[in-house]
Design a protein around this motif. Structure first.
Motif, PDB file in Angstrom:
ATOM      1  N   GLN A  20     144.628  -2.923  19.464  1.00  0.00           N
ATOM      2  CA  GLN A  20     143.467  -3.382  18.734  1.00  0.00           C
ATOM      3  C   GLN A  20     143.335  -4.887  18.865  1.00  0.00           C
ATOM      4  OE1 GLN A  20     143.746  -2.355  14.621  1.00  0.00           O
ATOM      5  NE2 GLN A  20     142.987  -0.295  14.967  1.00  0.00           N
ATOM      6  N   SER A  21     142.096  -5.351  18.861  1.00  0.00           N
ATOM      7  CA  SER A  21     141.837  -6.770  18.707  1.00  0.00           C
ATOM      8  C   SER A  21     141.904  -7.063  17.218  1.00  0.00           C
ATOM      9  CB  SER A  21     140.443  -7.118  19.226  1.00  0.00           C
ATOM     10  OG  SER A  21     140.331  -6.805  20.582  1.00  0.00           O
ATOM     11  N   ASP A  22     142.263  -8.276  16.854  1.00  0.00           N
ATOM     12  CA  ASP A  22     142.284  -8.624  15.438  1.00  0.00           C
ATOM     13  C   ASP A  22     140.880  -8.785  14.874  1.00  0.00           C
ATOM     14  OD1 ASP A  22     144.974  -8.469  15.086  1.00  0.00           O
ATOM     15  OD2 ASP A  22     145.335 -10.618  15.212  1.00  0.00           O
ATOM     16  N   SER A  23     140.009  -9.458  15.642  1.00  0.00           N
ATOM     17  CA  SER A  23     138.657  -9.705  15.147  1.00  0.00           C
ATOM     18  C   SER A  23     137.690  -9.724  16.325  1.00  0.00           C
ATOM     19  CB  SER A  23     138.599 -11.033  14.390  1.00  0.00           C
ATOM     20  OG  SER A  23     138.926 -12.093  15.257  1.00  0.00           O
ATOM     21  N   ILE A  24     136.416  -9.834  15.998  1.00  0.00           N
ATOM     22  CA  ILE A  24     135.378  -9.796  17.015  1.00  0.00           C
ATOM     23  C   ILE A  24     134.285 -10.778  16.618  1.00  0.00           C
ATOM     24  CG2 ILE A  24     134.118  -7.907  15.916  1.00  0.00           C
ATOM     25  CD1 ILE A  24     133.684  -6.755  18.706  1.00  0.00           C
ATOM     26  N   ASP A  25     133.715 -11.466  17.594  1.00  0.00           N
ATOM     27  CA  ASP A  25     132.667 -12.451  17.335  1.00  0.00           C
ATOM     28  C   ASP A  25     131.482 -12.141  18.236  1.00  0.00           C
ATOM     29  OD1 ASP A  25     131.265 -14.662  16.446  1.00  0.00           O
ATOM     30  OD2 ASP A  25     132.291 -16.043  17.804  1.00  0.00           O
ATOM     31  N   VAL A  26     130.626 -11.224  17.798  1.00  0.00           N
ATOM     32  CA  VAL A  26     129.494 -10.797  18.621  1.00  0.00           C
ATOM     33  C   VAL A  26     128.146 -11.065  17.958  1.00  0.00           C
ATOM     34  CG1 VAL A  26     130.795  -9.038  19.891  1.00  0.00           C
ATOM     35  CG2 VAL A  26     129.638  -8.420  17.772  1.00  0.00           C
ATOM     36  N   PHE A  27     128.119 -11.335  16.649  1.00  0.00           N
ATOM     37  CA  PHE A  27     126.857 -11.516  15.933  1.00  0.00           C
ATOM     38  C   PHE A  27     126.318 -12.929  16.085  1.00  0.00           C
ATOM     39  CE2 PHE A  27     128.442  -7.748  13.858  1.00  0.00           C
ATOM     40  CZ  PHE A  27     127.286  -7.009  13.666  1.00  0.00           C
ATOM     41  N   PHE A 106     134.306  -1.903  13.753  1.00  0.00           N
ATOM     42  CA  PHE A 106     134.234  -1.591  15.179  1.00  0.00           C
ATOM     43  C   PHE A 106     135.495  -0.846  15.612  1.00  0.00           C
ATOM     44  CE2 PHE A 106     131.403  -5.228  14.774  1.00  0.00           C
ATOM     45  CZ  PHE A 106     130.323  -4.840  15.537  1.00  0.00           C
ATOM     46  N   LEU A 107     135.348   0.074  16.542  1.00  0.00           N
ATOM     47  CA  LEU A 107     136.473   0.816  17.090  1.00  0.00           C
ATOM     48  C   LEU A 107     137.444  -0.149  17.773  1.00  0.00           C
ATOM     49  CD1 LEU A 107     137.672   3.646  17.696  1.00  0.00           C
ATOM     50  CD2 LEU A 107     136.417   3.582  19.850  1.00  0.00           C
ATOM     51  N   ASN A 108     138.736   0.017  17.491  1.00  0.00           N
ATOM     52  CA  ASN A 108     139.822  -0.779  18.075  1.00  0.00           C
ATOM     53  C   ASN A 108     139.766  -2.264  17.722  1.00  0.00           C
ATOM     54  OD1 ASN A 108     141.065   1.439  19.282  1.00  0.00           O
ATOM     55  ND2 ASN A 108     139.746   1.277  21.073  1.00  0.00           N
ATOM     56  N   VAL A 109     139.135  -2.596  16.588  1.00  0.00           N
ATOM     57  CA  VAL A 109     139.139  -3.968  16.073  1.00  0.00           C
ATOM     58  C   VAL A 109     139.732  -3.896  14.667  1.00  0.00           C
ATOM     59  CG1 VAL A 109     137.762  -5.980  15.455  1.00  0.00           C
ATOM     60  CG2 VAL A 109     137.130  -4.604  17.447  1.00  0.00           C
ATOM     61  N   LYS A 110     140.794  -4.645  14.449  1.00  0.00           N
ATOM     62  CA  LYS A 110     141.557  -4.552  13.194  1.00  0.00           C
ATOM     63  C   LYS A 110     140.736  -4.927  11.965  1.00  0.00           C
ATOM     64  CE  LYS A 110     145.983  -5.986  11.252  1.00  0.00           C
ATOM     65  NZ  LYS A 110     147.203  -6.755  11.495  1.00  0.00           N
TER      66      LYS A 110
END
Length: 125
Positions: A20-27, A106-110
């Motif tokens: 998993q990724s810890d976080s995501i920055d897409v917005f 999100f899938l696979n994002v912690k």
């Protein structure tokens, strides 16, 4: 000994593939202020995002903290480089200031992403 090393290598490969990724920055933005809005007139905004993760992006859930807020999100994977939106509607039934949150997983994002809306519902005069 070879069996043990093979098992360790297989374990590392499998856990790495499902990491998993810890976080995501897409917005583009995670907050929206409606300002003053009329009571009993629902207010809607869209939160846009771009999949810059290098793999298809899947939203597992988008959940509002109360029944007065309704999120709508894509149920199909967003491909690399493509855009998506999450539409959030506030029902504006209660007068006064409000702040509401939508938790997007999100899938696979912690860690989930928190989208926030706020505003001030004015009674009709």
């Amino acid at each position: 000994m070879k069996i043990i090393l093979s098992c360790i290598a297989a374990f590392l490969f499998i856990t790495g593939a499902n990491a998993q990724s810890d976080s995501i920055d897409v917005f583009k933005a995670t907050t929206h202020s409606f300002g003053k809005i009329k009571q009993h007139v629902p207010a809607t905004t869209e939160f846009s995002f771009t999949n810059n993760t290098g793999k298809p992006l899947i939203i597992e859930t988008a959940v509002a903290e109360c029944g007065c807020t309704t999120p709508e999100y894509p149920k199909t994977p967003i491909q690399q480089g493509k855009n998506g939106t999450i539409k959030v509607t506030y029902n504006a039934e209660s007068p006064g200031k409000f702040t509401k949150r939508v938790t997007v997983k999100f899938l696979n994002v912690k860690y989930p992403v928190i989208l926030t809306i706020d505003g001030d519902v004015q009674t009709k005069s």
